[in-house]
Design a protein around this motif. Structure first.
Motif, PDB file in Angstrom:
ATOM      1  N   MET A   1       0.846  -1.200   0.000  1.00 27.54           N
ATOM      2  CA  MET A   1       0.000   0.000   0.000  1.00 27.54           C
ATOM      3  C   MET A   1       0.878   1.245   0.000  1.00 27.54           C
ATOM      4  O   MET A   1       1.968   1.247   0.559  1.00 27.54           O
ATOM      5  CB  MET A   1      -0.916   0.014   1.215  1.00 27.54           C
ATOM      6  N   HIS A   2       0.366   2.289  -0.611  1.00 26.75           N
ATOM      7  CA  HIS A   2       1.085   3.553  -0.729  1.00 26.75           C
ATOM      8  C   HIS A   2       0.301   4.650  -0.042  1.00 26.75           C
ATOM      9  O   HIS A   2      -0.927   4.624   0.002  1.00 26.75           O
ATOM     10  CB  HIS A   2       1.281   3.908  -2.206  1.00 26.75           C
ATOM     11  N   THR A   3       1.022   5.645   0.470  1.00 27.79           N
ATOM     12  CA  THR A   3       0.408   6.797   1.120  1.00 27.79           C
ATOM     13  C   THR A   3       0.397   7.953   0.145  1.00 27.79           C
ATOM     14  O   THR A   3       1.432   8.335  -0.396  1.00 27.79           O
ATOM     15  CB  THR A   3       1.200   7.194   2.378  1.00 27.79           C
TER      16      THR A   3
ATOM     17  N   GLY B   1      -8.647   4.933  -2.585  1.00 26.34           N
ATOM     18  CA  GLY B   1      -8.231   4.144  -1.430  1.00 26.34           C
ATOM     19  C   GLY B   1      -8.793   4.726  -0.154  1.00 26.34           C
ATOM     20  O   GLY B   1      -9.358   5.821  -0.143  1.00 26.34           O
ATOM     21  N   GLU B   2      -8.633   3.989   0.926  1.00 25.46           N
ATOM     22  CA  GLU B   2      -9.171   4.396   2.214  1.00 25.46           C
ATOM     23  C   GLU B   2      -8.604   5.752   2.646  1.00 25.46           C
ATOM     24  O   GLU B   2      -7.393   5.957   2.674  1.00 25.46           O
ATOM     25  CB  GLU B   2      -8.831   3.363   3.280  1.00 25.46           C
TER      26      GLU B   2
ATOM     27  N   THR C   1      -3.428   3.730  -0.872  1.00 23.56           N
ATOM     28  CA  THR C   1      -3.836   3.261  -2.184  1.00 23.56           C
ATOM     29  C   THR C   1      -2.932   2.146  -2.681  1.00 23.56           C
ATOM     30  O   THR C   1      -1.756   2.073  -2.312  1.00 23.56           O
ATOM     31  CB  THR C   1      -3.847   4.426  -3.206  1.00 23.56           C
ATOM     32  N   GLU C   2      -3.485   1.323  -3.510  1.00 23.79           N
ATOM     33  CA  GLU C   2      -2.706   0.281  -4.186  1.00 23.79           C
ATOM     34  C   GLU C   2      -2.304   0.736  -5.583  1.00 23.79           C
ATOM     35  O   GLU C   2      -1.566   0.049  -6.271  1.00 23.79           O
ATOM     36  CB  GLU C   2      -3.513  -1.008  -4.272  1.00 23.79           C
ATOM     37  N   TYR C   3      -2.779   1.904  -5.993  1.00 26.10           N
ATOM     38  CA  TYR C   3      -2.560   2.383  -7.354  1.00 26.10           C
ATOM     39  C   TYR C   3      -1.252   3.157  -7.501  1.00 26.10           C
ATOM     40  O   TYR C   3      -0.758   3.750  -6.550  1.00 26.10           O
ATOM     41  CB  TYR C   3      -3.737   3.247  -7.800  1.00 26.10           C
TER      42      TYR C   3
ATOM     43  N   TYR D   1       3.200  11.400  -2.828  1.00 30.45           N
ATOM     44  CA  TYR D   1       2.918   9.974  -2.999  1.00 30.45           C
ATOM     45  C   TYR D   1       4.139   9.256  -2.435  1.00 30.45           C
ATOM     46  O   TYR D   1       5.226   9.337  -3.027  1.00 30.45           O
ATOM     47  CB  TYR D   1       2.731   9.652  -4.482  1.00 30.45           C
ATOM     48  N   ASP D   2       3.948   8.608  -1.284  1.00 27.39           N
ATOM     49  CA  ASP D   2       5.088   8.038  -0.550  1.00 27.39           C
ATOM     50  C   ASP D   2       6.189   9.099  -0.509  1.00 27.39           C
ATOM     51  O   ASP D   2       5.904  10.256  -0.228  1.00 27.39           O
ATOM     52  CB  ASP D   2       5.563   6.729  -1.185  1.00 27.39           C
ATOM     53  N   ASP D   3       7.405   8.711  -0.769  1.00 24.46           N
ATOM     54  CA  ASP D   3       8.511   9.675  -0.791  1.00 24.46           C
ATOM     55  C   ASP D   3       9.108   9.808  -2.184  1.00 24.46           C
ATOM     56  O   ASP D   3      10.277  10.158  -2.332  1.00 24.46           O
ATOM     57  CB  ASP D   3       9.599   9.252   0.205  1.00 24.46           C
ATOM     58  N   ILE D   4       8.312   9.521  -3.198  1.00 21.06           N
ATOM     59  CA  ILE D   4       8.852   9.535  -4.553  1.00 21.06           C
ATOM     60  C   ILE D   4       8.746  10.920  -5.197  1.00 21.06           C
ATOM     61  O   ILE D   4       7.975  11.768  -4.763  1.00 21.06           O
ATOM     62  CB  ILE D   4       8.176   8.491  -5.461  1.00 21.06           C
TER      63      ILE D   4
END
Length: 144
Positions: free
Chosen positions: A1-3, A31-32, A62-64, A103-106
Motif C-alpha cells: 500500500m502507498h500513502t 483508497g481508504e 492506495t494500491e494504485y 505519494y510516498d517519498d517519490i
C-alpha cells in the motif's frame, strides 16, 4: 500500500458539499481515506473571482500507481462537472480540483504529473490543511 496526500478545492456551487462528495469518491475509487483536514474558506489564488474557495487535504492509502491515482482523481473531477483543467498557470472557477501533493517519498517530474506538487509551499490554502493532517504523525514521516 502507498500513502498519497491530496489537496481539494471548490469555488462553485455548494463548496463544502462538493468537497464531501469528492472525499467519498476518493475513498471508493483511490483508497481508504485515513486522515482528513477541516474545511477552510480561502481567496482565489492565481486568478480573479468573486467566488471564495473551500479547501481541504486528505491522506489515503492506495494500491494504485501515481499515474493511476492521477487518472482516478481526474475522473472524479469530470464526474462532478469539471470540464477543463488549468493550463500554463491560467486558472478559473471550478466545481472541484484535486491535486496530488505527495505519494510516498517519490518524485515524479512528467509534463502532466509533478510529485511533490511544485506549488505546495506557495499556497497557504494547501499548507494549512496539510499541516493539520500531518499533526500526530510519526516524526520520521512528517514533512514539516
Amino acid at each position: 500500500m502507498h500513502t498519497v496526500y491530496l489537496s481539494l478545492g471548490s469555488n462553485l456551487g455548494n463548496r463544502e458539499e462538493n468537497l464531501r462528495k469528492a472525499i467519498v469518491e476518493i475513498g471508493k475509487l483511490v483508497g481508504e481515506v485515513v486522515r482528513q483536514s477541516t474545511f477552510y474558506v480561502t481567496e482565489p489564488w492565481g486568478f480573479e473571482s468573486e467566488n471564495l474557495f473551500a479547501n481541504a487535504a486528505v491522506c489515503c492509502m492506495t494500491e494504485y500507481s501515481p499515474r493511476e491515482v492521477l487518472m482516478l482523481t481526474q475522473g472524479i473531477e469530470r464526474k462532478m462537472g469539471r470540464s477543463k483543467k488549468s493550463v500554463d498557470g491560467h486558472y478559473s472557477d471550478r466545481v472541484i480540483d484535486i491535486d496530488i501533493l505527495y505519494y510516498d517519498d517519490i518524485t515524479v517530474n512528467d509534463a502532466d504529473l509533478k510529485i511533490p506538487h511544485p506549488h505546495i509551499h506557495e499556497r497557504e490554502f494547501v499548507m494549512k490543511p496539510l499541516k493539520e493532517i500531518f499533526k500526530g504523525e510519526d516524526r520520521k514521516t512528517q514533512r514539516f
